[in-house]
Design a protein around this motif. Sequence first.
Motif, PDB file in Angstrom:
ATOM      1  N   TYR A 300      14.276  66.416 -18.289  1.00 21.63           N
ATOM      2  CA  TYR A 300      14.145  67.865 -18.079  1.00 21.63           C
ATOM      3  C   TYR A 300      12.695  68.304 -18.227  1.00 21.63           C
ATOM      4  O   TYR A 300      12.198  69.129 -17.441  1.00 21.63           O
ATOM      5  N   ALA A 301      11.992  67.736 -19.211  1.00 23.49           N
ATOM      6  CA  ALA A 301      10.584  68.090 -19.422  1.00 23.49           C
ATOM      7  C   ALA A 301       9.734  67.713 -18.215  1.00 23.49           C
ATOM      8  O   ALA A 301       8.795  68.443 -17.847  1.00 23.49           O
ATOM      9  N   ILE A 302      10.046  66.597 -17.570  1.00 22.07           N
ATOM     10  CA  ILE A 302       9.307  66.177 -16.382  1.00 22.07           C
ATOM     11  C   ILE A 302       9.497  67.178 -15.253  1.00 22.07           C
ATOM     12  O   ILE A 302       8.536  67.598 -14.590  1.00 22.07           O
ATOM     13  N   PHE A 303      10.737  67.578 -15.033  1.00 26.93           N
ATOM     14  CA  PHE A 303      10.987  68.540 -13.955  1.00 26.93           C
ATOM     15  C   PHE A 303      10.427  69.927 -14.291  1.00 26.93           C
ATOM     16  O   PHE A 303       9.977  70.651 -13.399  1.00 26.93           O
ATOM     17  N   TYR A 304      10.435  70.272 -15.557  1.00 29.21           N
ATOM     18  CA  TYR A 304       9.825  71.550 -15.934  1.00 29.21           C
ATOM     19  C   TYR A 304       8.319  71.528 -15.676  1.00 29.21           C
ATOM     20  O   TYR A 304       7.750  72.504 -15.147  1.00 29.21           O
ATOM     21  N   GLN A 305       7.688  70.407 -16.009  1.00 27.34           N
ATOM     22  CA  GLN A 305       6.245  70.318 -15.793  1.00 27.34           C
ATOM     23  C   GLN A 305       5.907  70.396 -14.307  1.00 27.34           C
ATOM     24  O   GLN A 305       4.858  70.930 -13.931  1.00 27.34           O
ATOM     25  N   GLN A 306       6.806  69.877 -13.469  1.00 27.78           N
ATOM     26  CA  GLN A 306       6.597  70.017 -12.027  1.00 27.78           C
ATOM     27  C   GLN A 306       6.551  71.487 -11.625  1.00 27.78           C
ATOM     28  O   GLN A 306       5.749  71.886 -10.777  1.00 27.78           O
ATOM     29  N   LYS A 307       7.422  72.303 -12.223  1.00 26.29           N
ATOM     30  CA  LYS A 307       7.402  73.731 -11.918  1.00 26.29           C
ATOM     31  C   LYS A 307       6.089  74.368 -12.379  1.00 26.29           C
ATOM     32  O   LYS A 307       5.520  75.220 -11.687  1.00 26.29           O
ATOM     33  N   VAL A 308       5.623  73.949 -13.551  1.00 26.91           N
ATOM     34  CA  VAL A 308       4.346  74.470 -14.054  1.00 26.91           C
ATOM     35  C   VAL A 308       3.217  74.151 -13.080  1.00 26.91           C
ATOM     36  O   VAL A 308       2.353  74.987 -12.786  1.00 26.91           O
ATOM     37  N   GLU A 309       3.237  72.932 -12.538  1.00 32.10           N
ATOM     38  CA  GLU A 309       2.166  72.478 -11.650  1.00 32.10           C
ATOM     39  C   GLU A 309       2.445  72.784 -10.191  1.00 32.10           C
ATOM     40  O   GLU A 309       1.608  72.480  -9.326  1.00 32.10           O
ATOM     41  N   ALA A 310       3.611  73.364  -9.897  1.00 36.98           N
ATOM     42  CA  ALA A 310       4.003  73.702  -8.520  1.00 36.98           C
ATOM     43  C   ALA A 310       3.923  72.489  -7.605  1.00 36.98           C
ATOM     44  O   ALA A 310       3.394  72.540  -6.498  1.00 36.98           O
ATOM     45  N   THR A 311       4.494  71.350  -8.103  1.00 32.26           N
ATOM     46  CA  THR A 311       4.543  70.122  -7.313  1.00 32.26           C
ATOM     47  C   THR A 311       5.992  69.735  -7.075  1.00 32.26           C
ATOM     48  O   THR A 311       6.908  70.265  -7.709  1.00 32.26           O
ATOM     49  N   ASP A 312       6.201  68.801  -6.169  1.00 29.38           N
ATOM     50  CA  ASP A 312       7.567  68.325  -5.901  1.00 29.38           C
ATOM     51  C   ASP A 312       7.608  66.804  -5.837  1.00 29.38           C
ATOM     52  O   ASP A 312       8.220  66.217  -4.956  1.00 29.38           O
ATOM     53  N   ARG A 313       6.924  66.183  -6.794  1.00 31.15           N
ATOM     54  CA  ARG A 313       6.892  64.719  -6.824  1.00 31.15           C
ATOM     55  C   ARG A 313       8.308  64.136  -6.898  1.00 31.15           C
ATOM     56  O   ARG A 313       8.633  63.192  -6.193  1.00 31.15           O
ATOM     57  N   HIS A 314       9.151  64.679  -7.754  1.00 30.81           N
ATOM     58  CA  HIS A 314      10.515  64.200  -7.916  1.00 30.81           C
ATOM     59  C   HIS A 314      11.509  65.263  -7.451  1.00 30.81           C
ATOM     60  O   HIS A 314      11.209  66.462  -7.487  1.00 30.81           O
ATOM     61  N   GLY A 315      12.683  64.793  -7.051  1.00 28.90           N
ATOM     62  CA  GLY A 315      13.739  65.711  -6.651  1.00 28.90           C
ATOM     63  C   GLY A 315      15.020  65.443  -7.426  1.00 28.90           C
ATOM     64  O   GLY A 315      15.300  64.297  -7.800  1.00 28.90           O
ATOM     65  N   LEU A 316      15.774  66.497  -7.681  1.00 32.35           N
ATOM     66  CA  LEU A 316      17.052  66.371  -8.367  1.00 32.35           C
ATOM     67  C   LEU A 316      18.131  66.919  -7.441  1.00 32.35           C
ATOM     68  O   LEU A 316      18.367  68.126  -7.367  1.00 32.35           O
ATOM     69  N   LEU A 317      18.774  66.021  -6.698  1.00 28.90           N
ATOM     70  CA  LEU A 317      19.750  66.396  -5.684  1.00 28.90           C
ATOM     71  C   LEU A 317      21.154  66.184  -6.234  1.00 28.90           C
ATOM     72  O   LEU A 317      21.889  65.279  -5.825  1.00 28.90           O
ATOM     73  N   THR A 318      21.530  67.034  -7.198  1.00 26.00           N
ATOM     74  CA  THR A 318      22.889  66.984  -7.707  1.00 26.00           C
ATOM     75  C   THR A 318      23.824  67.686  -6.732  1.00 26.00           C
ATOM     76  O   THR A 318      23.398  68.424  -5.847  1.00 26.00           O
ATOM     77  N   ARG A 319      25.123  67.431  -6.913  1.00 20.43           N
ATOM     78  CA  ARG A 319      26.142  67.976  -6.004  1.00 20.43           C
ATOM     79  C   ARG A 319      25.867  67.564  -4.555  1.00 20.43           C
ATOM     80  O   ARG A 319      26.086  68.319  -3.620  1.00 20.43           O
ATOM     81  N   HIS A 320      25.377  66.339  -4.381  1.00 21.16           N
ATOM     82  CA  HIS A 320      25.163  65.765  -3.050  1.00 21.16           C
ATOM     83  C   HIS A 320      25.806  64.377  -2.997  1.00 21.16           C
ATOM     84  O   HIS A 320      25.741  63.619  -3.962  1.00 21.16           O
ATOM     85  N   GLU A 321      26.389  64.092  -1.868  1.00 22.27           N
ATOM     86  CA  GLU A 321      27.037  62.799  -1.671  1.00 22.27           C
ATOM     87  C   GLU A 321      26.390  62.091  -0.491  1.00 22.27           C
ATOM     88  O   GLU A 321      26.148  62.696   0.558  1.00 22.27           O
ATOM     89  N   VAL A 322      26.107  60.792  -0.658  1.00 25.11           N
ATOM     90  CA  VAL A 322      25.589  59.988   0.446  1.00 25.11           C
ATOM     91  C   VAL A 322      26.756  59.635   1.356  1.00 25.11           C
ATOM     92  O   VAL A 322      27.676  58.918   0.950  1.00 25.11           O
ATOM     93  N   VAL A 323      26.738  60.141   2.570  1.00 24.65           N
ATOM     94  CA  VAL A 323      27.849  59.904   3.491  1.00 24.65           C
ATOM     95  C   VAL A 323      27.508  58.862   4.550  1.00 24.65           C
ATOM     96  O   VAL A 323      28.394  58.355   5.238  1.00 24.65           O
TER      97      VAL A 323
END
Length: 447
Positions: A300-323
């Motif tokens: 969570y801290a990593i994704f929060y820091q991304q918001k602070v830095e306005a970057t999108d290095r990582h993605g969290l694609l929950t509620r998604h299924e690989v079809v």
Amino acid sequence: MHGIPSLIGDNGRVLDLAGVGFGPSNLALAVALREADAGLAVRFLEKRDRFVWHGNMLLDGSRMQISFLKDLVSLRDPTSRYSFLNYLHRQGRLQDFINLRTFYPSRREFNDYLSWVASDFDGLCDYGMDVVAVEPVRVGDAVPHVRIRARDAEGRERSLLARNLVIGAGATPLVPDVFDGLVRKGTGKASSGPLVIHSNDYLAAAGELARAGRVAVVGLGQSAAEIFLDLHARGVDVDIVARGPAMRPADSSPFANQVFDADYTGYLYGLPPAERADLLRAFHNTNYAVVDPDLIDAIYAIFYQQKVEATDRHGLLTRHEVVAARADAAAGGLLLDLAGLDGGELRQRRYGAVVLATGYRRRIHEELLRPMEPWLTGGEVGRDYRLPTVPGCTAGLYLQGCCEATHGLSDTLLSILPIRAQEIAVALTGGTGWGRGQQIRELTSAQ
């Protein structure tokens, strides 16, 4: 138990016990039989070329999720020379470990402990032997023993005979259907085709993953979390893709953890099947699709820091299924079709590699025992982990690590290894040969 020659064929000799696999389960059994001075002729067959426990998930900083006191012996006999504490003493690290003020050693150290114990049983195990079948050996109308067929690393077939067999072969990776035909074992070296691996091969492929570009980690459990953090530390851009809505913390509270106690095994086994299933579902979040809270905080801290830095290095694609998944010939990676579970939106994403942290299935024993099916009743495995057989079949067939539905969530874990090994050893020996025989029989009957 000493002086048994290496596996060279059955030669008509019948062992008292053969074991398929030499991971923690059968290692614990080997220890129990030695300490009982059982006097049995025993041999284990292990597919790997050496002892290793989850070798491709021995990540930097990864720690055990259970206490070191749940080692191979301490719950059965804390004075055993095969305890984790004695291992620390022998390695000259006991005082240093005490200074850590923890019950949870690193996963690498616990693997080293298990390897240290296993080295004392090298004379009882043939490594590099892949067991392919277990067959009945008929003597008239009876089946007093079985033949275990195996192949060595050169593909040569070998076999041995045994009155009793215990299967502790572990699990095989669970691969979603959409990735059929795409998964390959990670080697750490470049090879043709897209890089799609199961977490079971993660460290072997980590070097290649670091050069692959953006990586998708499919899953939302402990392995997915650990792999995400490891790839983040290696400078890799990662998307976590999962059907679930969020990472959920493992319930490790004291009352919930009692489901992993040895006494709970006997309690659960005594219930009707429907009630067992209800309890397994009720405590599902103690073991499956859950993550240690400290890892959740770190991610969570990593994704929060991304918001602070306005970057999108990582993605969290929950509620998604690989079809759908297919190789991207032009870019040399993969194309994944992802269906959003909130509204059904379909999106396509390109990745350099995919890691499947999608768990395991435990069905190795079913394939190995297929030739034995006419001699099995099809009933529930016994409380002593023995499969029920039809009249005339006196060969004992025991299972370790595949009895969760009857023996509980601890069955696939390290938690009850010493007690389960003791119970199987008592079944094999009739309780004879134990220095504390009466005490052990009383403990077993009370569960």
